[in-house]
Design an enzyme around this catalytic site. Structure first.
Site, short mmCIF file in Angstrom:
data_model
loop_
_atom_site.label_atom_id
_atom_site.label_comp_id
_atom_site.label_asym_id
_atom_site.label_seq_id
_atom_site.Cartn_x
_atom_site.Cartn_y
_atom_site.Cartn_z
N GLY A 271 39.96 33.27 51.36
CA GLY A 271 39.98 31.89 50.88
C GLY A 271 40.24 31.77 49.38
N LEU B 195 42.59 29.89 48.16
CA LEU B 195 43.99 30.29 48.30
C LEU B 195 44.83 29.89 47.08
CD1 LEU B 195 44.58 29.28 52.03
CD2 LEU B 195 43.74 31.45 51.12
N HIS B 196 45.70 30.79 46.67
CA HIS B 196 46.66 30.52 45.59
C HIS B 196 48.06 30.79 46.13
CE1 HIS B 196 46.71 34.86 45.27
NE2 HIS B 196 45.41 34.88 45.01
N ARG B 197 49.05 30.71 45.24
CA ARG B 197 50.44 30.84 45.66
C ARG B 197 50.73 32.21 46.27
NH1 ARG B 197 54.58 31.61 42.29
NH2 ARG B 197 53.20 31.31 40.51
N HIS C 263 48.73 33.77 48.37
CA HIS C 263 48.39 33.62 49.79
C HIS C 263 49.41 32.73 50.52
CE1 HIS C 263 44.21 34.20 48.01
NE2 HIS C 263 44.23 35.13 48.94
N GLN D 75 32.23 44.02 52.43
CA GLN D 75 33.08 44.69 51.45
C GLN D 75 32.62 44.49 50.01
OE1 GLN D 75 36.51 42.27 52.96
NE2 GLN D 75 37.24 42.43 50.87
N ARG E 299 40.25 36.04 41.72
CA ARG E 299 39.28 36.38 40.66
C ARG E 299 39.76 35.97 39.27
NH1 ARG E 299 37.93 40.85 44.36
NH2 ARG E 299 35.69 40.69 44.79
O1 PAF Z 1 42.39 40.99 50.84
C1 PAF Z 1 41.45 40.26 51.25
O2 PAF Z 1 41.41 39.07 51.00
C2 PAF Z 1 40.34 40.88 52.08
O3 PAF Z 1 40.06 42.18 51.66
C3 PAF Z 1 40.63 40.86 53.60
C4 PAF Z 1 41.82 41.73 53.95
C5 PAF Z 1 40.88 39.43 54.06
C6 PAF Z 1 39.41 41.40 54.36
O4 PAF Z 1 38.27 40.65 54.10
#
Ligand code: PAF
Length: 274
Positions: free
Chosen positions: A31, A33-35, A37, A61, A185
């Site tokens: 989520g 989201l930027h360009r 994504h 993670q 980030r």
């Molecule tokens: O790259 C990401 O945003 C994350 O590591 C992923 C692949 C969605 C897994 O949580």
């Protein structure tokens, strides 16, 4: 666009698509989201009949010391961007794992160096969540951005080793107007940190544009630009094995990670023989 929050509903829908032989494209994300994504989503739109995007900030993670609780979130803005980019189903589970979840996925070797050395539990968390998402969404093809180059290599290896029958496709790294690699980030950077962070891609470009076949010479050219106290690694690696390559005799990747204030940024470029 349908928004699905239930794991069971997502799985039932996906099994129906599979039974009907549909080509399902999948772009997993965390989520905000930027360009970068939306570029992946638009590219995937052209490759499939049904396009699923997932948004899930995966606790597995993040190490206890990392930024899980302050990770940026914008579910409503994300939904609008997904719809505009051509998504059919937005899978946004509140909780992805059952309470007694006990399986982990380890891709050994590829995960022990670079990001894996700095974040020892990170790739196990990534591989485990992506494996579960693949089971729920049953995609034919999935796209991961090359911005996280090691992640892409790890997930491609996982899908191949476990014979998942899912095509793993790289998505392009997208840069801001001044060259900074887009990342969720980046929002953490102060104006000063953001200005300093431009040295990251400039160092990588210097490596890319240098004519020497000697990796040490090219890395020195990169380091001379990267006046960053928080440099974690700057390497030229084989794109399949992620091992450091001493000679630029084939297409390779220059990868780098540096810290600006409290924010760790990753970047990479393709490196070709001169
Ligand atoms: O790259 C990401 O945003 C994350 O590591 C992923 C692949 C969605 C897994 O949580």
């Amino acid at each position: 666009m349908d928004v699905i929050r239930s794991v069971d509903t997502m799985h039932a829908l996906a099994l129906g698509w599979r039974a009907r032989g549909k080509k399902v494209g999948f772009v997993p994300t965390m989520g905000y989201l930027h360009r970068g994504h939306t570029t992946l989503i638009e590219l995937m739109r052209q490759r499939c009949e049904i396009l699923v995007v997932s948004i899930y900030v995966n606790p597995l993670q993040f190490a206890p010391t990392e930024d899980l609780s302050r990770y940026p979130r914008d579910p409503e803005g994300d939904a609008r961007k997904c719809q505009a980019a051509g998504c059919d189903v937005l899978f946004m589970p509140d909780n992805l794992y059952p309470p007694d979840f006990r399986t982990t996925v380890d891709v050994s070797g590829l995960t022990s160096r670079w990001e894996g050395a700095a974040r020892p539990t990170h790739f196990q968390g990534v591989a485990t969540v992506v494996c579960r998402l693949f089971g729920l969404v049953q995609p034919t093809v999935a796209m991961f951005g090359e911005k996280d180059f090691q992640q892409f290599t790890v997930l491609k290896s996982m899908a191949r080793d476990l014979a998942m029958g899912i095509e793993i496709v790289p998505g392009p790294l997208v840069r801001d107007h001044d060259g900074l690699a887009l990342s969720s980030r980046n929002v953490y950077l102060s104006a000063d940190e953001r200005a300093r962070a431009l040295t990251l891609h400039r160092a990588l470009y210097a490596i890319r544009d240098h004519a020497s076949p000697d990796a040490e010479v090219r890395k020195a050219a990169g380091r001379s630009i990267l006046q960053c106290d928080g440099l974690d690694y700057l390497e030229i690696v084989d794109p399949e094995t992620l091992e450091a390559a001493p000679v630029i005799d084939r297409p390779l990747r220059a990868i780098a990670t540096a810290r600006y204030g409290r924010t760790r940024l990753l970047d990479n470029v393709a490196v070709l023989p001169a």
